[in-house]
Write a protein that holds these residues in place. Structure first.
Motif, PDB file in Angstrom:
ATOM      1  N   HIS A  93      36.209  43.503  34.624  1.00 46.53           N
ATOM      2  CA  HIS A  93      35.645  42.264  35.150  1.00 46.53           C
ATOM      3  C   HIS A  93      36.779  41.252  35.229  1.00 46.53           C
ATOM      4  O   HIS A  93      37.442  40.988  34.223  1.00 46.53           O
ATOM      5  CB  HIS A  93      34.524  41.745  34.246  1.00 46.53           C
ATOM      6  N   VAL A  94      37.001  40.694  36.402  1.00 46.67           N
ATOM      7  CA  VAL A  94      38.163  39.835  36.610  1.00 46.67           C
ATOM      8  C   VAL A  94      37.736  38.451  37.078  1.00 46.67           C
ATOM      9  O   VAL A  94      36.647  38.264  37.617  1.00 46.67           O
ATOM     10  CB  VAL A  94      39.134  40.455  37.641  1.00 46.67           C
ATOM     11  N   GLY A  95      38.645  37.494  36.854  1.00 39.92           N
ATOM     12  CA  GLY A  95      38.424  36.143  37.327  1.00 39.92           C
ATOM     13  C   GLY A  95      37.450  35.355  36.470  1.00 39.92           C
ATOM     14  O   GLY A  95      36.833  35.875  35.533  1.00 39.92           O
ATOM     15  N   VAL A  96      37.318  34.084  36.812  1.00 41.15           N
ATOM     16  CA  VAL A  96      36.412  33.198  36.079  1.00 41.15           C
ATOM     17  C   VAL A  96      34.964  33.670  36.212  1.00 41.15           C
ATOM     18  O   VAL A  96      34.181  33.585  35.259  1.00 41.15           O
ATOM     19  CB  VAL A  96      36.556  31.752  36.604  1.00 41.15           C
ATOM     20  N   LEU A  97      34.609  34.212  37.362  1.00 35.51           N
ATOM     21  CA  LEU A  97      33.241  34.665  37.600  1.00 35.51           C
ATOM     22  C   LEU A  97      32.982  36.066  37.061  1.00 35.51           C
ATOM     23  O   LEU A  97      31.862  36.565  37.171  1.00 35.51           O
ATOM     24  CB  LEU A  97      32.938  34.634  39.106  1.00 35.51           C
ATOM     25  N   ARG A  98      34.014  36.710  36.479  1.00 34.40           N
ATOM     26  CA  ARG A  98      33.903  38.052  35.897  1.00 34.40           C
ATOM     27  C   ARG A  98      33.344  39.044  36.909  1.00 34.40           C
ATOM     28  O   ARG A  98      32.344  39.735  36.695  1.00 34.40           O
ATOM     29  CB  ARG A  98      33.030  38.047  34.631  1.00 34.40           C
ATOM     30  N   GLY A 112      42.144  38.420  33.799  1.00 36.58           N
ATOM     31  CA  GLY A 112      42.280  39.637  34.592  1.00 36.58           C
ATOM     32  C   GLY A 112      42.409  39.331  36.074  1.00 36.58           C
ATOM     33  O   GLY A 112      41.874  38.333  36.568  1.00 36.58           O
ATOM     34  N   ARG A 113      43.103  40.201  36.763  1.00 36.25           N
ATOM     35  CA  ARG A 113      43.242  40.046  38.215  1.00 36.25           C
ATOM     36  C   ARG A 113      43.656  41.386  38.813  1.00 36.25           C
ATOM     37  O   ARG A 113      44.111  42.287  38.106  1.00 36.25           O
ATOM     38  CB  ARG A 113      44.277  38.983  38.547  1.00 36.25           C
ATOM     39  N   LEU A 114      43.493  41.489  40.100  1.00 34.78           N
ATOM     40  CA  LEU A 114      43.870  42.715  40.792  1.00 34.78           C
ATOM     41  C   LEU A 114      45.384  42.877  40.784  1.00 34.78           C
ATOM     42  O   LEU A 114      46.112  41.893  40.917  1.00 34.78           O
ATOM     43  CB  LEU A 114      43.375  42.679  42.234  1.00 34.78           C
ATOM     44  N   PRO A 115      45.880  44.106  40.643  1.00 31.29           N
ATOM     45  CA  PRO A 115      47.327  44.317  40.767  1.00 31.29           C
ATOM     46  C   PRO A 115      47.813  43.892  42.149  1.00 31.29           C
ATOM     47  O   PRO A 115      47.059  43.927  43.137  1.00 31.29           O
ATOM     48  CB  PRO A 115      47.480  45.833  40.568  1.00 31.29           C
ATOM     49  N   ALA A 116      49.061  43.489  42.216  1.00 30.89           N
ATOM     50  CA  ALA A 116      49.601  42.982  43.479  1.00 30.89           C
ATOM     51  C   ALA A 116      49.597  44.039  44.578  1.00 30.89           C
ATOM     52  O   ALA A 116      49.491  43.708  45.766  1.00 30.89           O
ATOM     53  CB  ALA A 116      51.030  42.463  43.250  1.00 30.89           C
ATOM     54  N   ASP A 117      49.708  45.319  44.209  1.00 24.73           N
ATOM     55  CA  ASP A 117      49.771  46.376  45.219  1.00 24.73           C
ATOM     56  C   ASP A 117      48.408  47.000  45.514  1.00 24.73           C
ATOM     57  O   ASP A 117      48.336  48.017  46.205  1.00 24.73           O
ATOM     58  CB  ASP A 117      50.757  47.466  44.774  1.00 24.73           C
ATOM     59  N   ALA A 118      47.336  46.418  45.000  1.00 22.92           N
ATOM     60  CA  ALA A 118      45.995  46.959  45.246  1.00 22.92           C
ATOM     61  C   ALA A 118      45.434  46.415  46.557  1.00 22.92           C
ATOM     62  O   ALA A 118      45.580  45.232  46.867  1.00 22.92           O
ATOM     63  CB  ALA A 118      45.062  46.601  44.092  1.00 22.92           C
ATOM     64  N   GLU A 119      44.788  47.281  47.306  1.00 22.09           N
ATOM     65  CA  GLU A 119      44.166  46.887  48.576  1.00 22.09           C
ATOM     66  C   GLU A 119      42.654  47.067  48.479  1.00 22.09           C
ATOM     67  O   GLU A 119      42.177  48.173  48.203  1.00 22.09           O
ATOM     68  CB  GLU A 119      44.717  47.729  49.730  1.00 22.09           C
ATOM     69  N   VAL A 120      41.916  46.003  48.695  1.00 17.59           N
ATOM     70  CA  VAL A 120      40.455  46.041  48.577  1.00 17.59           C
ATOM     71  C   VAL A 120      39.869  46.724  49.805  1.00 17.59           C
ATOM     72  O   VAL A 120      40.232  46.425  50.943  1.00 17.59           O
ATOM     73  CB  VAL A 120      39.892  44.619  48.428  1.00 17.59           C
ATOM     74  N   LEU A 121      38.950  47.655  49.560  1.00 18.21           N
ATOM     75  CA  LEU A 121      38.291  48.383  50.645  1.00 18.21           C
ATOM     76  C   LEU A 121      37.097  47.594  51.159  1.00 18.21           C
ATOM     77  O   LEU A 121      36.370  46.971  50.387  1.00 18.21           O
ATOM     78  CB  LEU A 121      37.813  49.749  50.143  1.00 18.21           C
ATOM     79  N   ASP A 122      36.921  47.651  52.448  1.00 14.66           N
ATOM     80  CA  ASP A 122      35.754  47.017  53.071  1.00 14.66           C
ATOM     81  C   ASP A 122      34.519  47.882  52.819  1.00 14.66           C
ATOM     82  O   ASP A 122      34.563  49.113  52.973  1.00 14.66           O
ATOM     83  CB  ASP A 122      35.999  46.862  54.573  1.00 14.66           C
ATOM     84  N   ARG A 123      33.426  47.263  52.429  1.00 12.31           N
ATOM     85  CA  ARG A 123      32.223  48.012  52.076  1.00 12.31           C
ATOM     86  C   ARG A 123      31.642  48.764  53.277  1.00 12.31           C
ATOM     87  O   ARG A 123      31.041  49.842  53.110  1.00 12.31           O
ATOM     88  CB  ARG A 123      31.168  47.079  51.481  1.00 12.31           C
ATOM     89  N   VAL A 124      31.831  48.243  54.463  1.00 12.29           N
ATOM     90  CA  VAL A 124      31.279  48.911  55.646  1.00 12.29           C
ATOM     91  C   VAL A 124      32.110  50.141  56.009  1.00 12.29           C
ATOM     92  O   VAL A 124      31.575  51.234  56.241  1.00 12.29           O
ATOM     93  CB  VAL A 124      31.224  47.925  56.832  1.00 12.29           C
ATOM     94  N   SER A 125      33.425  49.994  56.054  1.00 13.33           N
ATOM     95  CA  SER A 125      34.294  51.104  56.446  1.00 13.33           C
ATOM     96  C   SER A 125      34.485  52.129  55.343  1.00 13.33           C
ATOM     97  O   SER A 125      34.940  53.242  55.602  1.00 13.33           O
ATOM     98  CB  SER A 125      35.661  50.567  56.891  1.00 13.33           C
ATOM     99  N   ALA A 126      34.146  51.791  54.102  1.00 17.74           N
ATOM    100  CA  ALA A 126      34.262  52.734  52.980  1.00 17.74           C
ATOM    101  C   ALA A 126      32.911  52.854  52.278  1.00 17.74           C
ATOM    102  O   ALA A 126      32.827  52.804  51.054  1.00 17.74           O
ATOM    103  CB  ALA A 126      35.348  52.268  52.013  1.00 17.74           C
ATOM    104  N   ALA A 127      31.866  53.053  53.066  1.00 20.41           N
ATOM    105  CA  ALA A 127      30.503  53.067  52.527  1.00 20.41           C
ATOM    106  C   ALA A 127      30.298  54.184  51.511  1.00 20.41           C
ATOM    107  O   ALA A 127      29.654  53.994  50.477  1.00 20.41           O
ATOM    108  CB  ALA A 127      29.501  53.208  53.672  1.00 20.41           C
ATOM    109  N   GLU A 128      30.839  55.388  51.782  1.00 20.09           N
ATOM    110  CA  GLU A 128      30.656  56.513  50.861  1.00 20.09           C
ATOM    111  C   GLU A 128      31.351  56.262  49.526  1.00 20.09           C
ATOM    112  O   GLU A 128      30.842  56.645  48.472  1.00 20.09           O
ATOM    113  CB  GLU A 128      31.196  57.801  51.497  1.00 20.09           C
ATOM    114  N   VAL A 129      32.510  55.632  49.567  1.00 19.27           N
ATOM    115  CA  VAL A 129      33.230  55.319  48.327  1.00 19.27           C
ATOM    116  C   VAL A 129      32.387  54.386  47.461  1.00 19.27           C
ATOM    117  O   VAL A 129      32.216  54.606  46.249  1.00 19.27           O
ATOM    118  CB  VAL A 129      34.598  54.681  48.623  1.00 19.27           C
ATOM    119  N   TYR A 130      31.824  53.355  48.085  1.00 20.26           N
ATOM    120  CA  TYR A 130      31.006  52.402  47.341  1.00 20.26           C
ATOM    121  C   TYR A 130      29.722  53.062  46.835  1.00 20.26           C
ATOM    122  O   TYR A 130      29.258  52.757  45.722  1.00 20.26           O
ATOM    123  CB  TYR A 130      30.670  51.198  48.210  1.00 20.26           C
ATOM    124  N   GLU A 131      29.146  53.966  47.621  1.00 20.41           N
ATOM    125  CA  GLU A 131      27.893  54.596  47.211  1.00 20.41           C
ATOM    126  C   GLU A 131      28.086  55.472  45.977  1.00 20.41           C
ATOM    127  O   GLU A 131      27.287  55.412  45.030  1.00 20.41           O
ATOM    128  CB  GLU A 131      27.318  55.414  48.367  1.00 20.41           C
TER     129      GLU A 131
END
Length: 322
Positions: free
Chosen positions: A98-103, A49-68
């Motif tokens: 769960h993606v990658g070797v570390l899941r 598994g891996r992230l799609p090429a067009d996916a953008e990871v959100l920063d936990r600080v700038s997107a705190a409500e999304v993560y919460e």
């Protein structure tokens, strides 16, 4: 058990390749055949598994409500909290895996549908994404089917057809040296015949295994769907789940946003129009869009503020969504 045997076959290629190399490390043939066996095992390995090429990871600080809110819903459903949350501009799908070797647990949110939902349905969308995480046996079977698809493509698929580059080279050689082309073509055809014969002999049993595994997997689809639904109902009600399913099946939520984007409306105006639809009920008009104990109206509004730049970029491409 069938799926495990498929994975054991892949592992056997890796073990065989390593054994061939270790047995005669000084032999060139050992390295050639060993590397070939290892390459087969690598190609057929289960996907991590891996992230799609067009996916953008959100920063936990700038997107705190999304993560919460993602963490709260994950806790309610009973899955690991996502370490990363990413957004996709033009995909309506939201998925958790769960993606990658570390899941690493990753949540990927499709912005078009997310933008069109009130707070209650945003929670429902996250709950259903978490609930669809494959269990251990489901993942073993799905990865085995993917491996069998790779076998089918390699043995019986388009790989047996002549390459366009080869045809071009033959045309060039035919002009300069017809006899050389004749000698080369004869060798190639004999080799190709042997390869196709090998593919048919080995491909037949593999197709039977694939057919049997597919039928067995389909027989368990009702049980899997019930498990997924049961997990989602830990966080949302039957009515909320049915409402989201109806909205996804009906579609039509993208077209109004596409039209509004073409008219040049802002993201906030599009969002107000979307929420107004959910405030209309048979008993009158709600003061606010439906909200959940896991996500209130104010929190949902702050999420929109955090994602405003992503929304603005995404609506420019909404016309590409079919």
């Amino acid at each position: 058990m069938i799926a495990l045997l498929v994975h054991l076959l892949t592992l056997a290629f890796v073990a065989l390749g390593a054994w061939i190399i270790v047995r005669e490390p000084g032999s060139t043939l050992s390295w050639i055949f060993g590397a070939a066996s290892l390459a087969v095992g690598w190609v057929l390995r289960p996907g991590l598994g891996r992230l799609p090429a067009d996916a953008e990871v959100l920063d936990r600080v700038s997107a705190a409500e999304v993560y919460e809110v993602a963490d709260r819903v994950a806790d309610r459903v009973g899955v690991r909290r996502p370490k990363k949350i990413a957004v996709r501009d033009l995909s309506v799908l939201t998925r958790y895996d769960h993606v990658g070797v570390l899941r690493v647990p990753v949540l990927v949110i499709g912005l078009p549908l997310w933008l069109a939902l009130p707070p209650t349905q945003r929670v429902t969308l996250l709950a259903t994404a978490y609930a669809r995480l494959p269990a251990g046996d489901e993942r073993v079977v799905s990865e085995a089917l993917a491996t069998l698809d790779s076998w089918q493509d390699g043995l019986l698929g388009s790989g047996a057809a002549p390459l366009a580059a080869r045809r071009d080279a033959e045309d060039s050689i035919a002009v300069s040296s017809p006899m050389a082309l004749y000698a080369m073509d004869t060798t190639y055809n004999v080799t190709g015949f042997i390869g196709r014969l090998f593919g048919r002999v080995l491909g037949g049993p593999l197709l039977l295994v694939r057919y049997a595994l597919t039928r067995l997997a389909r027989s368990g689809e009702v049980r899997v769907a019930a498990r997924h639904r049961g997990l989602a109902l830990r966080a949302v009600s039957e009515a909320e789940l049915a409402e989201l399913e109806a909205l996804e099946a009906r579609g039509g939520y993208v077209a109004p946003m596409q039209a509004a984007a073409l008219r040049g409306e802002s993201v906030s105006a599009i969002r107000r129009t979307v929420l107004a639809k959910f405030q209309l009920t048979a008993d009158g008009v709600l003061p606010d869009a439906p909200q959940s104990e896991l996500l209130g109206t104010a929190q949902s509004g702050r999420i929109d503020e955090e994602l405003s730049a992503h929304y603005t970029r995404a609506i420019r491409g909404f016309g590409l969504i079919s």
